[in-house]
Design a protein around this motif. Sequence first.
Motif, PDB file in Angstrom:
ATOM      1  N   GLN A 150       0.821  -1.212   0.000  1.00 47.32           N
ATOM      2  CA  GLN A 150       0.000   0.000   0.000  1.00 47.32           C
ATOM      3  C   GLN A 150       0.851   1.257   0.000  1.00 47.32           C
ATOM      4  O   GLN A 150       0.599   2.201  -0.745  1.00 47.32           O
ATOM      5  CB  GLN A 150      -0.923  -0.007   1.221  1.00 47.32           C
ATOM      6  N   ILE A 151       1.880   1.262   0.854  1.00 46.84           N
ATOM      7  CA  ILE A 151       2.750   2.447   0.891  1.00 46.84           C
ATOM      8  C   ILE A 151       3.438   2.622  -0.451  1.00 46.84           C
ATOM      9  O   ILE A 151       3.554   3.725  -0.979  1.00 46.84           O
ATOM     10  CB  ILE A 151       3.786   2.328   2.014  1.00 46.84           C
ATOM     11  N   ALA A 152       3.863   1.498  -1.019  1.00 47.19           N
ATOM     12  CA  ALA A 152       4.548   1.552  -2.308  1.00 47.19           C
ATOM     13  C   ALA A 152       3.654   2.182  -3.369  1.00 47.19           C
ATOM     14  O   ALA A 152       4.099   3.054  -4.133  1.00 47.19           O
ATOM     15  CB  ALA A 152       4.977   0.163  -2.735  1.00 47.19           C
ATOM     16  N   SER A 153       2.386   1.766  -3.404  1.00 42.95           N
ATOM     17  CA  SER A 153       1.514   2.312  -4.443  1.00 42.95           C
ATOM     18  C   SER A 153       1.203   3.776  -4.179  1.00 42.95           C
ATOM     19  O   SER A 153       1.021   4.563  -5.116  1.00 42.95           O
ATOM     20  CB  SER A 153       0.232   1.482  -4.559  1.00 42.95           C
ATOM     21  N   SER A 154       1.213   4.176  -2.888  1.00 37.55           N
ATOM     22  CA  SER A 154       0.950   5.591  -2.603  1.00 37.55           C
ATOM     23  C   SER A 154       2.119   6.467  -3.029  1.00 37.55           C
ATOM     24  O   SER A 154       1.984   7.665  -3.217  1.00 37.55           O
ATOM     25  CB  SER A 154       0.671   5.795  -1.111  1.00 37.55           C
ATOM     26  N   LEU A 155       3.326   5.838  -3.145  1.00 40.86           N
ATOM     27  CA  LEU A 155       4.504   6.603  -3.570  1.00 40.86           C
ATOM     28  C   LEU A 155       4.530   6.809  -5.080  1.00 40.86           C
ATOM     29  O   LEU A 155       5.182   7.714  -5.586  1.00 40.86           O
ATOM     30  CB  LEU A 155       5.794   5.887  -3.153  1.00 40.86           C
ATOM     31  N   ASP A 156       3.846   5.908  -5.803  1.00 44.69           N
ATOM     32  CA  ASP A 156       3.930   5.924  -7.261  1.00 44.69           C
ATOM     33  C   ASP A 156       3.682   7.295  -7.850  1.00 44.69           C
ATOM     34  O   ASP A 156       4.373   7.720  -8.786  1.00 44.69           O
ATOM     35  CB  ASP A 156       2.920   4.929  -7.868  1.00 44.69           C
ATOM     36  N   THR A 164      14.717   8.986  -5.654  1.00 47.00           N
ATOM     37  CA  THR A 164      13.678   9.814  -5.049  1.00 47.00           C
ATOM     38  C   THR A 164      12.727   8.947  -4.235  1.00 47.00           C
ATOM     39  O   THR A 164      12.331   9.283  -3.123  1.00 47.00           O
ATOM     40  CB  THR A 164      12.852  10.521  -6.138  1.00 47.00           C
ATOM     41  N   ARG A 165      12.415   7.807  -4.825  1.00 49.79           N
ATOM     42  CA  ARG A 165      11.492   6.882  -4.159  1.00 49.79           C
ATOM     43  C   ARG A 165      12.061   6.394  -2.833  1.00 49.79           C
ATOM     44  O   ARG A 165      11.361   6.349  -1.823  1.00 49.79           O
ATOM     45  CB  ARG A 165      11.235   5.700  -5.093  1.00 49.79           C
ATOM     46  N   ILE A 195      13.305   1.546  10.702  1.00 47.11           N
ATOM     47  CA  ILE A 195      12.878   2.409   9.601  1.00 47.11           C
ATOM     48  C   ILE A 195      13.503   1.947   8.295  1.00 47.11           C
ATOM     49  O   ILE A 195      12.837   1.822   7.261  1.00 47.11           O
ATOM     50  CB  ILE A 195      13.225   3.886   9.903  1.00 47.11           C
ATOM     51  N   ALA A 196      14.794   1.648   8.366  1.00 46.53           N
ATOM     52  CA  ALA A 196      15.481   1.199   7.152  1.00 46.53           C
ATOM     53  C   ALA A 196      14.901  -0.119   6.656  1.00 46.53           C
ATOM     54  O   ALA A 196      14.698  -0.307   5.452  1.00 46.53           O
ATOM     55  CB  ALA A 196      16.975   1.058   7.432  1.00 46.53           C
ATOM     56  N   ALA A 197      14.588  -1.012   7.599  1.00 50.25           N
ATOM     57  CA  ALA A 197      14.029  -2.305   7.206  1.00 50.25           C
ATOM     58  C   ALA A 197      12.664  -2.131   6.568  1.00 50.25           C
ATOM     59  O   ALA A 197      12.345  -2.765   5.550  1.00 50.25           O
ATOM     60  CB  ALA A 197      13.943  -3.221   8.427  1.00 50.25           C
ATOM     61  N   ALA A 198      11.857  -1.228   7.130  1.00 51.18           N
ATOM     62  CA  ALA A 198      10.540  -0.959   6.575  1.00 51.18           C
ATOM     63  C   ALA A 198      10.654  -0.378   5.167  1.00 51.18           C
ATOM     64  O   ALA A 198       9.932  -0.773   4.241  1.00 51.18           O
ATOM     65  CB  ALA A 198       9.776  -0.010   7.490  1.00 51.18           C
ATOM     66  N   ALA A 199      11.610   0.547   5.016  1.00 51.30           N
ATOM     67  CA  ALA A 199      11.808   1.165   3.696  1.00 51.30           C
ATOM     68  C   ALA A 199      12.237   0.117   2.683  1.00 51.30           C
ATOM     69  O   ALA A 199      11.791   0.120   1.527  1.00 51.30           O
ATOM     70  CB  ALA A 199      12.848   2.274   3.789  1.00 51.30           C
ATOM     71  N   ALA A 200      13.070  -0.826   3.133  1.00 47.43           N
ATOM     72  CA  ALA A 200      13.515  -1.893   2.232  1.00 47.43           C
ATOM     73  C   ALA A 200      12.321  -2.718   1.778  1.00 47.43           C
ATOM     74  O   ALA A 200      12.214  -3.093   0.604  1.00 47.43           O
ATOM     75  CB  ALA A 200      14.552  -2.770   2.926  1.00 47.43           C
ATOM     76  N   ALA A 201      11.382  -2.975   2.700  1.00 46.07           N
ATOM     77  CA  ALA A 201      10.182  -3.747   2.360  1.00 46.07           C
ATOM     78  C   ALA A 201       9.320  -2.991   1.354  1.00 46.07           C
ATOM     79  O   ALA A 201       8.820  -3.571   0.386  1.00 46.07           O
ATOM     80  CB  ALA A 201       9.388  -4.028   3.641  1.00 46.07           C
ATOM     81  N   VAL A 202       9.169  -1.683   1.580  1.00 40.36           N
ATOM     82  CA  VAL A 202       8.364  -0.859   0.677  1.00 40.36           C
ATOM     83  C   VAL A 202       8.968  -0.874  -0.722  1.00 40.36           C
ATOM     84  O   VAL A 202       8.278  -1.048  -1.724  1.00 40.36           O
ATOM     85  CB  VAL A 202       8.247   0.575   1.226  1.00 40.36           C
ATOM     86  N   LEU A 203      10.290  -0.712  -0.790  1.00 37.81           N
ATOM     87  CA  LEU A 203      10.946  -0.676  -2.105  1.00 37.81           C
ATOM     88  C   LEU A 203      10.880  -2.050  -2.771  1.00 37.81           C
ATOM     89  O   LEU A 203      10.721  -2.156  -3.985  1.00 37.81           O
ATOM     90  CB  LEU A 203      12.400  -0.224  -1.954  1.00 37.81           C
ATOM     91  N   SER A 206       7.942  -2.597  -4.797  1.00 36.33           N
ATOM     92  CA  SER A 206       7.993  -2.024  -6.144  1.00 36.33           C
ATOM     93  C   SER A 206       9.112  -2.660  -6.963  1.00 36.33           C
ATOM     94  O   SER A 206       9.618  -2.081  -7.919  1.00 36.33           O
ATOM     95  CB  SER A 206       8.220  -0.509  -6.097  1.00 36.33           C
ATOM     96  N   ASP A 207       9.584  -3.818  -6.502  1.00 40.20           N
ATOM     97  CA  ASP A 207      10.652  -4.550  -7.191  1.00 40.20           C
ATOM     98  C   ASP A 207      11.972  -3.798  -7.279  1.00 40.20           C
ATOM     99  O   ASP A 207      12.719  -3.945  -8.247  1.00 40.20           O
ATOM    100  CB  ASP A 207      10.199  -4.968  -8.605  1.00 40.20           C
ATOM    101  N   ILE A 208      12.235  -2.937  -6.285  1.00 47.42           N
ATOM    102  CA  ILE A 208      13.553  -2.297  -6.221  1.00 47.42           C
ATOM    103  C   ILE A 208      14.344  -2.996  -5.119  1.00 47.42           C
ATOM    104  O   ILE A 208      13.913  -3.014  -3.965  1.00 47.42           O
ATOM    105  CB  ILE A 208      13.424  -0.800  -5.885  1.00 47.42           C
ATOM    106  N   PRO A 209      15.502  -3.599  -5.475  1.00 50.34           N
ATOM    107  CA  PRO A 209      16.297  -4.273  -4.440  1.00 50.34           C
ATOM    108  C   PRO A 209      16.818  -3.264  -3.418  1.00 50.34           C
ATOM    109  O   PRO A 209      17.330  -2.207  -3.796  1.00 50.34           O
ATOM    110  CB  PRO A 209      17.448  -4.909  -5.221  1.00 50.34           C
ATOM    111  N   ALA A 210      16.624  -3.574  -2.160  1.00 50.15           N
ATOM    112  CA  ALA A 210      17.115  -2.697  -1.097  1.00 50.15           C
ATOM    113  C   ALA A 210      17.470  -3.547   0.099  1.00 50.15           C
ATOM    114  O   ALA A 210      17.006  -4.685   0.227  1.00 50.15           O
ATOM    115  CB  ALA A 210      16.039  -1.675  -0.722  1.00 50.15           C
ATOM    116  N   ARG A 211      18.347  -3.025   0.970  1.00 51.58           N
ATOM    117  CA  ARG A 211      18.761  -3.809   2.140  1.00 51.58           C
ATOM    118  C   ARG A 211      19.191  -2.889   3.265  1.00 51.58           C
ATOM    119  O   ARG A 211      19.578  -1.727   3.024  1.00 51.58           O
ATOM    120  CB  ARG A 211      19.887  -4.771   1.766  1.00 51.58           C
TER     121      ARG A 211
END
Lengths: 513, 317
Positions: A150-156, A164-165, A195-203, A206-211
């Motif tokens: 949901q957060i990911a789609s709200s960022l779109d 930026t994302r 926070i970083a872990a949550a952001a990684a999940a959000v990204l 959207s299929d953006i690799p993050a860690r």
Amino acid sequence: MHLRLLCTSLILVALALFIYRWQVLDYPLVPDADSAVWEIEAQIDVEGAGESARIGLFVPPRGGSFGALEEDFISSGFALTTQSDAIGNRSAVWSTGNLVDRSTVFYRALFYKLPGTELSEEARTPPADLSPDLRYPPPGNEAEAAAAEQIASSLDADAAGVETRAALAIERLANAAAGTNGEALVGAEATDASIAAAAAAVLAASDIPARVVHGLPLETTRQSVSPEAWLEVWTGERWASFHAPTGDPFTPTNHLIWWRGASELLSVEGADVKRTSFALQRQQIGATASLGQRSELISDPMSGATLLALPVNTQNVFRLLLMIPVGALILVVMRQVVGIETIGTFMPVLIALAFRVTDLFYGVLFFTLLVSFGLLMRFYFAKLNLLLVPRLAAMLVVVILLMVGMSLLADSVSLGLGLSVALFPIVILTMTIERISVTWEENGPPDAIKQAIGSLVVAVLAYLAMSWTLLEHLLFVFPELTLILLAVMLMLGRYSGYRLTELGRFRDLAGAK
Amino acid sequence: MLDRIRRLRAAGVVGINARNTRYVADCNPSRLMPKVNDKLQTKRIAEAAGVAAPRLYGLVEIQAQVRRLEQILDGQEDFVIKPALGAQGDGILVIASRMKGGWRTAGGARITDREVAFHLSNVLSGMYSLNGLSDVAMLEERVKFDPIFDAVSYKGVPDLRLLVYKGVPCMAMARLPTRESDGKANLHKGGVGVGLDIVTGITDGAVHNNRMTDEHPDTGNALAGIAVPQWGEILRMAADCYTQIGLGYMGVDLVIDKERGPLLLELNGRPGLAVQLANGCGLQGRLDAVDRAGPDLADTAARLAFVRETFGRAATA
């Protein structure tokens, strides 16, 4: 032409090696340029309950922009193993069969900033090559996955690019109000790591690799530090870092990466953790000293060619050896360009080496005294009409006796000075005395005295050049510079200009026209 | 200083570095150097080529022969002891006459048999030789000097030095002993060098201790205007030495005997540069002229003709 080609290539090779080692490998150009070395100590106090215990601690992985000079794992009564996991994290595991009371384990290491590369190789490894274990949110948690979606789609709507994302995601999550999807992801008590872990999940949604990355900022000495967490996002060509909780992009050049992923720093079984602390100390050790230690780290063939990897005694021998060409060059210049006559070809350089031990004042004093007394004996021997070789042998004995006498005398003046006298090259002194006396008899005292003084002047100049600390350092750290000295000597070998002394000798011819 | 360098260069003065690199190193292959460093070899080569030299009475090659001195001399009253590998006139002992219990040297000093034997031993042990190599003592005829330089010599041995470049005698000087040089003609020991016109063999200016002078420091007599006899023969001998020895840059040392005329004393593979001061003239121009003439100078006759045409007073001035 041939000679010129040879000299030019010698100089070019020397300069290329020198510049490479100076610029790329960051070898120090001046003797006392300090390079920072960080001493990090992690201390874990645990209390056992009489059962078997196991303490797992992440330790900095290999690679990255810092290298470990030394690593110590200290404990009493624990068995130690170190492990690497699939995503490149390293951990130390201490285990014991029976932990009864309080105990402490330490991890202590010296880290040095590797030269050159701003981005370490690891920061350019694409996510495809990495293990899939690094997944956010951890699989199986449907609620969190849905929140992330949901957060990911709200960022779109607001965010175009990956960067930026990422920044926006961190910012939203950090400021998430209670009861929102953000709060559900971050957790009630928001930390940098959560926070970083949550952001990684959000990204990830959207299929953006993050860690998530945990590391220590190496900036100033601190008694107590704790690891920071931030977010790494794959931009398509590298891992970009974003600060949590601000979302600002930054380059973690001063951050020692400790471990990646959502895991806790410590995993302890069978014991209670009483205290965990990190201490950080910036040590100023001489750049040259750290060079020796770090040469093993830098995986560059050129860095293997440093004399600093040798044992200290051997190093000192080479420090001296590499200065001899400098003395020899001074000698060549004084003979070919200035035109000072000396006794024996390399005698002044060897005397200059002896001066390094005695210091200039005592060196000149001892040399003058030894040669003067030696000459007196030589003149006496001349009266006895001795054959050449027995006479030289006798002079050798006289020189040794003179040195013994002078040692005793010198030691009564200042302790330790006596030994330095003994380091004068005996055979060279004997031959010097012989040459002076032969010149004295054949060409007259003025010639002999002129040559003796000339030798002494060249020896003093060679000594001054050879005791120039900067030069000694340069030649020791960059031995390739010796090739330049070699090239200059080769060129002077074909020097056909006037000697300075000839300007006086031929002055009548200069006036004639 | 830079101005001095420019003026010296303009005067064509050859410096010691230029001599060592461009002339000695490039023109004198080291395999040929023993021919001139060893006076015995020089003498044999010269005599084979018809260049006259002082007679050799005999050699003392090993210590045991020192006692056989009288036998070698075979009644000669005067002689010269010369180390075969000696340099710069060192170790040369000139015996003028026999006297009771010993000898009288050319300098007038008395010297005992023992001292002569000791001198021979020193020569054999290599005291005067290059690099201290063990040596051989040559016993030679003592030259009876032509009186031509008597007025301008202080005892000792006046000799002639010709600088021969690729077979062409380029410059010459007479070297006269002084009180300071102790009877030796070596310029660095205080001898006087008198410039010689290379074509005519007539003396001109002179140099003493690197300064130009007009008169002998001891006798006070004028040095200019003395004509060296048999100059043509001297030039021929110098040029012939090149043909035999093959050193491109060579000093030829000669003496003039009252009876036998010019005799070759020795050759020098690294002749000094004082000859420029003696002649008041740089050497470079003449060496370059020889280089330019190059292959035209095929034999002695061509070379001597070249000297007359190129280096004459008129030609140089």
